[in-house]
Design an enzyme around this catalytic site. Structure first.
Site, PDB file in Angstrom:
ATOM      1  CG  ASP A   1      -3.782   4.099  -2.446  1.00  0.00           C
ATOM      2  OD1 ASP A   1      -3.073   3.128  -2.128  1.00  0.00           O
ATOM      3  OD2 ASP A   1      -4.787   4.439  -1.803  1.00  0.00           O
TER       4      ASP A   1
ATOM      5  CG  ASP B   1      -1.911   1.121   1.238  1.00  0.00           C
ATOM      6  OD1 ASP B   1      -2.113   1.740   0.184  1.00  0.00           O
ATOM      7  OD2 ASP B   1      -2.492   1.384   2.307  1.00  0.00           O
TER       8      ASP B   1
END
Length: 410
Positions: A290, A114
């Protein structure tokens, strides 16, 4: 869609982050000018082989066009294989193994990769966790600091204590790496086939207040280059990778274009708008790149402007107001303008499938969210990254590089 709830949890304090409130001070070593030399040494000045393919319509400068080469030094880079969790025709999320403990056989746990958060956490003695947990009592180097650890994502959260132990990816290891030893997770997290999450954004937003795993690799000179790179497959469970301290020449088919980071919080770049069917849609936003988000999220106003330029598009009748549909028999051309450069969005990723069985309309992968929540902000997820081999570099003031990847040449 479940991800809408997750986005609101994950970015619940985004306006404070953009405003620079309550940020952790980054270690000076992460802005040391020596990192520029390390990064430059990992690139040659010879233009890369474009292989007849380019999604970027901008003309790269000589500094932006770099060829890749393999870094062979032992223990200076490591590539971690990732699994693509596929639900229906959606590449939902990507996760890979991380080793915990310094024993001969460290325990391997699957974690989401992430770049939109900065904390590493896994379950330890978690009563309401359903996925594999870290057996901390088997590690002689595990230390629980007793300090409270909580990451709140709006209505959801994980909680426990702050601990440290030896953490490793491939041959790269950090002793006393801090992480959340989670004893509670909200029910949403139990829906995923993973144990935890490794945050790879800047530690300025870390709830732990500690450097990330990759930042420690840089500061302890464990990697030969101060960047990591990510390749995401399309519709294939296996084949995705993250490379710490380097990149994989076999995953790119064109030049690397650098976009400056404008906020060392998320991997934040300037979003200048989009080009839709040849028409410009203006924007002036902070955009987080992201890997932990599936789709592309914009304010309702910006998303509406994009769909207004797609013939036949409009609000999705069978979905809530966040989603839009467009004619399934069309292939609209869409590109995102990031840091002054034009990056194409592949129709295979934008088209999420039919709005309903037998429908002639398909759901688009650009989602509109509440204007107040997304004010001045955008989230660029895997839908975009599946076309672009992405490089996250701490040098040169911090930057993100994009090269067209092999998905588009297949």
């Amino acid at each position: 869609m479940a991800e809408l709830r997750a986005i609101k949890r994950k970015y619940g304090n985004v306006q404070d982050v953009i405003a620079g409130k309550n940020l952790v001070v980054l270690p000076d070593a992460l802005s040391d000018s020596r990192l520029d030399g390390l990064s430059d040494a990992a690139l040659t000045d010879t233009p890369g082989n474009l292989s007849g393919f380019a999604l970027s319509k901008s003309t790269p400068t000589s500094q932006q066009v770099k060829s890749f080469f393999a870094m062979n030094a032992a223990a200076q880079s490591a590539t971690d294989p990732l699994i693509d969790e596929i639900v229906g025709n959606i590449d939902l999320q990507y996760y890979g193994p991380v080793g915990f403990g310094n024993d001969t056989h460290p325990q391997q746990l699957s974690v989401i990769i992430d770049t939109g958060s900065a904390d590493l956490w896994i379950p330890v003695g978690c009563g309401d966790c359903v996925n594999p947990q870290y057996e901390a009592n088997a590690s002689s180097t595990y230390t629980d600091t007793g300090k409270s650890f909580n990451v709140t994502y709006g209505s959801g959260n994980v909680g426990g204590t702050l601990a440290h132990d030896t953490i490793g990816v491939g041959s790269l290891k950090i002793d006393k790496q801090y992480f959340g030893a989670v004893t509670h997770v909200s029910s949403d997290f139990n829906d995923d086939p993973i144990s935890g999450l490794i945050g790879l954004s800047f530690s300025s937003i870390a709830a732990s207040g500690e450097p990330t795993f990759f930042e420690n690799l840089i500061m302890q000179d464990k990697v030969s280059a101060p960047f990591f790179s990510v390749y995401l497959t399309r519709g294939k469970a296996n084949g995705s990778t993250i490379t710490l301290g380097g990149f994989d020449v076999s995953k790119a088919v064109g030049p690397l274009t650098w976009v400056p980071v404008i906020s060392k919080t998320y991997w934040t770049v300037q979003f200048d708008g989009a080009v839709v069917e040849g028409k410009n849609v203006t924007g002036d936003l902070h955009a987080a790149i992201d890997t932990g988000t599936t789709l592309i999220y914009l304010s309702q106003a910006v998303a509406s402007s994009i769909y207004a330029n797609i013939p036949g598009a409009g609000p999705a009748a069978n979905y809530d107001s966040n989603f839009f549909s467009f004619p399934c028999n069309s292939s609209p051309t869409i590109s995102l303008l990031l840091g002054g450069h034009d990056f194409g969005l592949n129709i295979q990723d934008f088209n999420l499938g039919q709005e309903a069985d037998g429908s002639k309309n398909c759901i688009g992968g650009i989602v509109g969210m509440d204007d107040a929540f997304m004010e001045g902000f955008a989230i660029i997820g895997d839908e975009f990254l599946k076309s672009w081999y992405s490089v996250y570099d701490y040098s040169h003031g911090a930057r993100v590089g994009f090269a067209p990847n092999i998905n588009n040449a297949q």
